[in-house]
Design a protein around this motif. Structure first.
Motif, PDB file in Angstrom:
ATOM      1  N   GLU A  71       0.828  -1.215   0.000  1.00 60.35           N
ATOM      2  CA  GLU A  71       0.000   0.000   0.000  1.00 60.35           C
ATOM      3  C   GLU A  71       0.860   1.262   0.000  1.00 60.35           C
ATOM      4  OE1 GLU A  71      -0.502  -2.660   1.830  1.00 60.35           O
ATOM      5  OE2 GLU A  71      -2.537  -3.329   1.344  1.00 60.35           O
ATOM      6  N   CYS A 100     -10.273  -1.006  -3.713  1.00 64.00           N
ATOM      7  CA  CYS A 100      -9.439   0.019  -3.077  1.00 64.00           C
ATOM      8  C   CYS A 100      -8.371   0.540  -4.044  1.00 64.00           C
ATOM      9  CB  CYS A 100      -8.774  -0.611  -1.852  1.00 64.00           C
ATOM     10  SG  CYS A 100      -7.529   0.436  -1.110  1.00 64.00           S
ATOM     11  N   TYR A 102      -5.595   2.051  -3.381  1.00 65.14           N
ATOM     12  CA  TYR A 102      -4.210   1.725  -3.004  1.00 65.14           C
ATOM     13  C   TYR A 102      -3.776   0.512  -3.832  1.00 65.14           C
ATOM     14  CZ  TYR A 102      -4.048   4.606   1.258  1.00 65.14           C
ATOM     15  OH  TYR A 102      -4.033   5.648   2.150  1.00 65.14           O
ATOM     16  N   HIS A 103      -4.708  -0.438  -3.948  1.00 61.76           N
ATOM     17  CA  HIS A 103      -4.381  -1.682  -4.633  1.00 61.76           C
ATOM     18  C   HIS A 103      -4.424  -1.526  -6.150  1.00 61.76           C
ATOM     19  CE1 HIS A 103      -5.805  -3.447  -0.610  1.00 61.76           C
ATOM     20  NE2 HIS A 103      -4.511  -3.261  -0.605  1.00 61.76           N
ATOM     21  N   PRO A 127      -5.098  -5.852   7.042  1.00 60.82           N
ATOM     22  CA  PRO A 127      -6.414  -5.476   7.540  1.00 60.82           C
ATOM     23  C   PRO A 127      -7.529  -5.820   6.555  1.00 60.82           C
ATOM     24  CG  PRO A 127      -5.363  -3.572   6.554  1.00 60.82           C
ATOM     25  CD  PRO A 127      -4.399  -4.717   6.415  1.00 60.82           C
ATOM     26  N   CYS A 128      -7.150  -6.316   5.328  1.00 57.49           N
ATOM     27  CA  CYS A 128      -8.217  -6.529   4.353  1.00 57.49           C
ATOM     28  C   CYS A 128      -7.814  -7.643   3.384  1.00 57.49           C
ATOM     29  CB  CYS A 128      -8.488  -5.238   3.572  1.00 57.49           C
ATOM     30  SG  CYS A 128      -7.059  -4.642   2.682  1.00 57.49           S
ATOM     31  N   GLN A 269      -8.712   6.437  10.205  1.00 62.72           N
ATOM     32  CA  GLN A 269      -8.037   5.620   9.171  1.00 62.72           C
ATOM     33  C   GLN A 269      -7.050   6.431   8.331  1.00 62.72           C
ATOM     34  OE1 GLN A 269     -10.756   3.105   7.017  1.00 62.72           O
ATOM     35  NE2 GLN A 269      -9.128   1.961   6.055  1.00 62.72           N
ATOM     36  N   ASN A 270      -7.042   6.210   7.008  1.00 67.52           N
ATOM     37  CA  ASN A 270      -5.985   6.755   6.153  1.00 67.52           C
ATOM     38  C   ASN A 270      -6.143   8.247   5.905  1.00 67.52           C
ATOM     39  OD1 ASN A 270      -7.096   4.117   5.455  1.00 67.52           O
ATOM     40  ND2 ASN A 270      -5.355   3.910   4.136  1.00 67.52           N
ATOM     41  N   ASN A 349     -12.602   5.960   2.882  1.00 69.41           N
ATOM     42  CA  ASN A 349     -11.879   5.707   1.635  1.00 69.41           C
ATOM     43  C   ASN A 349     -12.677   4.810   0.686  1.00 69.41           C
ATOM     44  OD1 ASN A 349      -9.563   5.821  -0.079  1.00 69.41           O
ATOM     45  ND2 ASN A 349      -9.079   3.737   0.553  1.00 69.41           N
ATOM     46  N   GLY A 351     -14.013   2.233  -1.732  1.00 69.53           N
ATOM     47  CA  GLY A 351     -13.633   0.845  -2.012  1.00 69.53           C
ATOM     48  C   GLY A 351     -13.130   0.086  -0.800  1.00 69.53           C
ATOM     49  N   CYS A 352     -13.065   0.741   0.361  1.00 68.55           N
ATOM     50  CA  CYS A 352     -12.539   0.065   1.556  1.00 68.55           C
ATOM     51  C   CYS A 352     -13.703  -0.398   2.438  1.00 68.55           C
ATOM     52  CB  CYS A 352     -11.645   1.021   2.340  1.00 68.55           C
ATOM     53  SG  CYS A 352     -11.127   0.323   3.924  1.00 68.55           S
ATOM     54  N   GLN A 354     -13.477  -1.550   5.406  1.00 68.66           N
ATOM     55  CA  GLN A 354     -13.270  -1.034   6.768  1.00 68.66           C
ATOM     56  C   GLN A 354     -13.688   0.434   6.830  1.00 68.66           C
ATOM     57  OE1 GLN A 354     -11.509  -2.831   9.300  1.00 68.66           O
ATOM     58  NE2 GLN A 354      -9.827  -3.898   8.347  1.00 68.66           N
TER      59      GLN A 354
HETATM   60  S1  SF4 Z   1      -7.895  -1.446   4.769  1.00 72.00           S
HETATM   61 FE1  SF4 Z   1      -9.115  -0.401   3.241  1.00 72.00          FE
HETATM   62  S2  SF4 Z   1      -7.910   1.411   2.616  1.00 72.00           S
HETATM   63 FE2  SF4 Z   1      -6.544  -0.022   3.681  1.00 72.00          FE
HETATM   64  S3  SF4 Z   1      -5.643  -1.197   2.011  1.00 72.00           S
HETATM   65 FE3  SF4 Z   1      -7.406  -2.376   2.765  1.00 72.00          FE
HETATM   66  S4  SF4 Z   1      -9.129  -1.769   1.451  1.00 72.00           S
HETATM   67 FE4  SF4 Z   1      -7.479  -0.250   1.155  1.00 72.00          FE
END
Ligand code: SF4
Length: 404
Positions: A71, A100, A102-103, A127-128, A269-270, A349, A351-352, A354
């Motif tokens: 990430e 997400c 990031y991915h 975390p995912c 979070q981010n 965020n 697509g996340c 969480q």
């Molecule tokens: S926790 Fe959410 S924001 Fe973080 S990498 Fe996974 S999907 Fe993306």
């Protein structure tokens, strides 16, 4: 291209730090170490590993492996303004635009051969699941071996043992993949450094709790998650000490991070990773400061150097993003109380699961202790649809509400 980028970043930061050694320089030292990690990843000389979040970087560092969670690449591409092209590339090759970014960013960079070939990969179940899928994808593309840490969600003796056994297996896996021999004494030395950095970070965070806080909204951006890459090294201690010293000096002189601090905020979070002016604008318009991020906390005990695998397993399980939403919400409530927060910002965020999936539970949980939350719909990596004016309007209304 990437090697040159990090090399130039490293030398310009070194120059700035050397020119003004007595000025506050915590963020510059942090950025310098990040640049050095990036440079090593792209040097073609180091043994490298691509990983998931929560991986024990102190084990990898003490075995001489430069490693990084994937990430980080998405965040780095966003900070340079380049993520949009890579996200588009990933979408054009069939990755869903509601996953997400990031991915998607790293998958786009992967398909354009901009990701250096690792010696091996380490995925985690937190975390995912998206992050693990990316690591699996990379392992296939590079034809390199993958080790997956299956992190149990509950903190119990049995689960700690289960994870610490996997950590020992991970060491054997690294030995087999790289030919590097594991040295128990090196790990013990590394764990001492991890513990030292931990103590300094706790001191820095405790100083950040002061009213007014010595932090501004930007100085601790991404700090907790990225300094994990430096665990077990002198660099980790150096960076944590620079933060502690800078905050201590400010507290001693009564200087606040944001002039006339009026509003104290929690960021959930981010952070947003591309360039934008939101934080500076909040400081200037409302004397509002983000004094704490959800991802900036030490949730683990000091690690016993004579039993490092158990201590590291406990640390990984303790991450608030590991397990049920209730655990995460309790942690957010704890932070809100500790830092005397008036409101929280959740970028949710895109697509996340969480970030967006837990938004209602988080809002309800923080409401119980009188902390309102503004839920935004921001893609923290993809700038293409970012409407800064609309976001500012939402935040201005939110700050007006919590000011009354
Ligand atoms: S926790 Fe959410 S924001 Fe973080 S990498 Fe996974 S999907 Fe993306």
């Amino acid at each position: 291209m990437m090697y040159e980028y990090f090399k130039n970043l490293e030398s310009s930061l070194e120059k700035k730090i050397n020119e003004t050694p007595k000025s506050p320089n915590a963020r510059k030292k942090y950025s310098l170490e990040v640049a050095r990690i990036g440079k090593r990843l792209y040097s073609g000389k180091d043994k490298i590993a691509w990983t998931g979040i929560g991986v024990p970087f102190d084990i990898l560092n003490t075995m001489g492996i430069t490693s990084c969670f994937v990430e980080f690449v998405g965040a780095m591409l966003a900070s340079t303004g380049a993520s949009g092209n890579f996200i588009k590339e990933a979408e054009n090759t069939g990755y869903a635009s509601d996953s997400c970014s990031y991915h998607r960013a790293i998958l786009g960079a992967l398909s354009q051969n901009l990701i250096p070939k690792p010696d091996f990969l380490v995925g985690t179940t937190l975390p995912c699941s998206g992050g693990l899928a990316v690591i699996e994808n990379m392992a296939r593309k590079f034809k390199k071996s993958l080790f997956v840490l299956n992190v149990p969600q509950e903190d119990s003796l049995q689960n700690i043992k289960y994870l610490s056994d996997q950590l020992k297996d991970l060491v054997n896996f690294i030995q087999k993949e790289t030919g590097i021999n594991f040295d128990e004494n090196k790990l013990k030395e590394g764990i001492k450094k991890t513990n030292k950095a931990r103590d300094l970070m706790i001191e820095a965070y405790n100083l950040a709790k002061k009213i007014p806080s010595p932090v501004d909204s930007r100085i601790l951006k991404d700090f907790g998650i990225v300094t994990a890459l430096m665990l077990g090294t002198d660099a980790g201690i150096e960076v944590a000490k620079a933060y502690r010293d800078e905050f201590q000096a400010k507290v001693n002189s009564g200087e606040s991070g944001v002039k006339g601090e009026k509003i104290r905020l929690l960021w959930i979070q981010n952070r947003i990773q591309f360039r934008y002016q939101l934080e500076k604008w909040m400081e200037e318009e409302f004397s509002a400061s983000i004094v704490i991020d959800e991802l900036n906390d030490i949730t683990w005990e000091k690690i016993d150097v004579d039993d490092p695998f158990t201590g590291i397993a406990k640390r990984i399980i303790s991450i608030p993003f590991n397990g049920k939403a209730e655990k995460r919400i309790e942690h957010l409530k704890f932070l809100a109380k500790e830092y005397k927060i008036q409101g929280a910002i959740n970028p949710c965020n895109w697509g996340c699961r969480q970030g967006t999936g837990e938004r209602g539970l988080i809002s309800d949980g923080l409401k119980e202790i009188g902390v309102p939350v503004v839920n935004l719909e921001i893609d923290c990596i993809d700038q293409r649809n970012f409407a800064e004016g609309q976001v500012k309007t939402r935040i201005a209304a939110f700050i007006e509400m919590i000011s009354n």
